[in-house]
Design a protein around this motif. Sequence first.
Motif, PDB file in Angstrom:
ATOM      1  N   TYR A 225      -9.996  -4.899   2.655  1.00  0.00           N
ATOM      2  CA  TYR A 225      -9.836  -5.624   1.392  1.00  0.00           C
ATOM      3  C   TYR A 225     -11.108  -6.374   1.066  1.00  0.00           C
ATOM      4  CZ  TYR A 225      -8.051  -9.117  -1.927  1.00  0.00           C
ATOM      5  OH  TYR A 225      -7.849  -9.909  -3.023  1.00  0.00           O
ATOM      6  N   ARG A 229     -13.620  -8.649  -5.254  1.00  0.00           N
ATOM      7  CA  ARG A 229     -13.233  -7.698  -6.307  1.00  0.00           C
ATOM      8  C   ARG A 229     -11.726  -7.498  -6.384  1.00  0.00           C
ATOM      9  NH1 ARG A 229     -15.505  -2.168  -6.245  1.00  0.00           N
ATOM     10  NH2 ARG A 229     -15.049  -2.125  -4.017  1.00  0.00           N
ATOM     11  N   ASP A 230     -10.987  -8.137  -5.497  1.00  0.00           N
ATOM     12  CA  ASP A 230      -9.548  -7.891  -5.365  1.00  0.00           C
ATOM     13  C   ASP A 230      -9.284  -6.392  -5.318  1.00  0.00           C
ATOM     14  OD1 ASP A 230      -6.914  -8.753  -5.022  1.00  0.00           O
ATOM     15  OD2 ASP A 230      -6.449  -8.386  -7.129  1.00  0.00           O
ATOM     16  N   HIS A 231      -9.994  -5.741  -4.400  1.00  0.00           N
ATOM     17  CA  HIS A 231      -9.953  -4.282  -4.337  1.00  0.00           C
ATOM     18  C   HIS A 231      -9.771  -3.824  -2.898  1.00  0.00           C
ATOM     19  CE1 HIS A 231     -10.855  -0.109  -5.300  1.00  0.00           C
ATOM     20  NE2 HIS A 231     -11.744  -0.097  -4.322  1.00  0.00           N
ATOM     21  N   ASP A 240     -14.095   5.494  -3.633  1.00  0.00           N
ATOM     22  CA  ASP A 240     -14.531   4.498  -2.651  1.00  0.00           C
ATOM     23  C   ASP A 240     -15.558   5.092  -1.695  1.00  0.00           C
ATOM     24  OD1 ASP A 240     -12.916   2.607  -3.790  1.00  0.00           O
ATOM     25  OD2 ASP A 240     -11.306   2.785  -2.321  1.00  0.00           O
ATOM     26  N   ALA A 518      -4.145  -7.220  -7.982  1.00  0.00           N
ATOM     27  CA  ALA A 518      -4.347  -5.777  -8.003  1.00  0.00           C
ATOM     28  C   ALA A 518      -3.940  -5.145  -6.675  1.00  0.00           C
ATOM     29  CB  ALA A 518      -5.804  -5.453  -8.310  1.00  0.00           C
TER      30      ALA A 518
END
Length: 703
Positions: A225, A229-231, A240, A518
Motif C-alpha cells: 500500500y 496515493r491511497d493506492h 503497476d 480507494a
Amino acid sequence: MVPAGGGRLLRGGRVVARVVLVWVLAVGALNLLDTWLTGFSMPEWWQPTVCALLFGVLSAVVWPLVLRVALPVAVFTLGIGSFLLLGAGVLAISFAVPGVVVTDLGTAVVVAVAVAALGSLVSSVVGLDEDELFFRRAARRGARSGTSGDETMPPGVLLLQVDGLGIDTLRRAVRTGDMPAVARMLDDGSHGLAAWHTDWSSQTGASVCGILHGDNDDIIGFRWYEKDRDHMMVCSSPEDAAEIERRHSDGCGLLAVDGAARASLFTGDAAHTSLTMSALPLISGAGRRGRGRDGVGAGYYTYFANPANALRSGVGALVDVGREISAAVRQRRAGVRPRVSRGGFYPLARAATTVIARDVVVSAVIEDMMAGRAVVYADFMGYDEVGHHSGVERFDTLAVLRGIDRQIGRLHRATQLAPRRYHIVALSDHGQTQGWAFADRFGESVEALVGRLCGEPQPDPRRGAHSESSSTAESWQVDAVLAEASSVGGPIARRLRDRVERAGGADRPRTPSGAPGAVARVAPGVVVVASGHLAMVSFTEHEGRVELETIEREYPELLPSLVDHPGVGFVLVRSAEFGPVVLGRDGLRRLATDVVIGDDPLVPYGPHAADLVRRVDAFPHCADVMINSRYDPVRDEASPFEPHVGSHGGLGGSQSRGFLLYPTDFPPPHEIVGAEALHGVLRGWLRHLGHPEPQRAVRGSPV
C-alpha cells in the motif's frame, strides 16, 4: 568422419524419409477413419493418398500463413482454436476432392487431430528433434542472408528461472532423480551450484526487478500500500508492473543489449518481450525509445504453427488437469495437512501454467536462439504455482518439476545446434517455506486480526482482503488463543502494555470511511496488506510513517497482541525515541544501535535478517507496522498470511534461499545476499564473456 557435403545429404535424406513416412501413415490413418468414423467417407482408393498430400500442404504451407492472421484464436483458446481452423481446412479439402464426404466441422476436427497426432508420433519414432529441424532452417536462412553466427561474437546466455524453487528442494530433487538433466550438468562438471539469499521480500516482484534492473528499492512485497496515493501496488497488475519498471529502470538493464524477456514480470530493458507483465500496456502502442515489442505472438506463433505441437500441449494439459484433480482427492482422503482448497477454475489455470505457458516459453527461447540474441531471460512458473496449492515437495509438485527439468535438458541440447554458442544459467527468484495457512490455523486472517484489534470486528474473520477462505481445514479457537495471550503474555507484550498505561491519552477521532477510501479498510483509517509470509499495516489518517508511540496511544492492544500471537514471528515499527525496533514475544532489537533486550527476535531468521529488515525500514513506502510470520526451525514451517501450502514473501526457512546453476567456466560467485547482488554477479559474467555495456539513461524516465 562424414564430409560436410555428405552430412548435408544425410540430413536431407532423413527429412525426406520423415515426409514420406508421415504421408504413408496419414494415408493409412485416413483409410482407418473411413472405416471407423461416422460422417467421414472416402469410397475411392486414390482419395486417401490425395487428401493426405493436401493435408500435408495445408499443415506445412497454408496453415502458417493463416495463423499469422488467426493467431489470437489459437492464443486465447490455448491451442484448441487451431484445431477448429484445421477442421475448417479439412472441410475445404473434402470440397476440393471429388467424392470425399465430411459431414460436419466436428468430424473434420477429429480427422485433423488424428493426422496431426501422426506428425508428432513420427518425430519421436524416427528420432528427429523438432529443434534440430528448426535450427537447420535458421542456418540455411542465415547463410543466404549473410547473418549466420559470427565466430567472433561472444557466447550468448540463457537465463532460465525456475520460479519458487529453493536450493534445498533442488538438491533433494537431484538426489532422488526428479531433476536428471540438472544432475547430468552437475555430474559432468560443466556446471556448478551456488545458493543466494533473497531480500526480506522473498517474492518474484522484488527479486526479478533486482535481478534484471539491479535495483529493487521500495518494493515492499508482491503487493503493498502506498499511503501518499491511497493506492495498492500489485506486481501482477500490468499498469503497476509498468510503473515499477519505470521507477527502477535506467535503460541499462541486464537484457538491454540484444536481449529478450519471456514470461517475466519485468523487461530488463530488453528489445524483445512476450508474456512480460510490465510490457503489456505497451503492446498496442509504440515501443519505448523506438524498441519493438514482440507482444503475445513471440513463441505462440512459432509453437502453434505446427499443429502437432498444439495437440501435444492440449493432451498434456488434459493430463495435468487429471493429475491435479487426482492429487486433490488423494489429499482429502488421506487427511493431509496442511492443504488448501483446490477446486473451481484452478485445475485449468494450473494446466495453462504448467503445460501451455511452459511449452510456449521454450518455443520463444528457441526462436531467440535461432535469431542469435545475446541474452534471454525466461521464467518457468509451474513449480511455484503448484507448490502454493499442493506443497513444496509433494508428489504432484515434483511431477511438475520433472517436466521443467526436461525442458532445461532440451534447451541444453539445443545450445549445441544454435547458430551462436550459448551458455545456460539456471536460477530461482526465491524458494518456498511450507506451513498451515494463518487463517486456517488460527481461525481468522491477519486482516481480520488487525481489524478486530483496532476496534472493528470482522463479519467473516477467515477471509482476508487478498485471500480466499478455506472450508477444508480445521482451526484453533481464536478466543482461546487471544485469551491466553492477554492473560499471560510474553515480556515484550507486558512491556508494551505498561508503556500504554503510563502514557495514557485519549483515542484520536477517526472518520468511519478512512477517506478517500480507494483501498478497503479493515477498520476506520487502517489498511492491511498480506503478501505471503509478510503483512503490512498502514494508518491512513497520518501522513508518513506512524511511530510506535502514536500506535500505542491510538491502538493500545494492537502491538502487544501481535507480538504474543503464535503465528507472528516479529514486528517492525519505528520509534520516535529509538528509531526502528523489531519486536518479538521474548525480546526486541533496536536496529539503529543493535541493542538487544531479552532474546533477539531475528535469530531464527538467519545472519542477514537485521541488515535486510533495516534496509526495508528505510524504504519510502515502508508500512507503519511490518509483520513477519513465525518460523519454526525444528519443523521448517511457517504459516503464510495467504491461503497457500508452500509460500514465500518474508523471512524464515527455504523461502529465502534461492539457487544459481552456472557454467564452471565462469568466475565462481562469492556469497550473494539480495537480488541486486545477484544482478551484479550476472552482469559480471556477461562482461567476462565480452558482452558490450549498455548506454545508461536517466533513472525513472521513460525507457
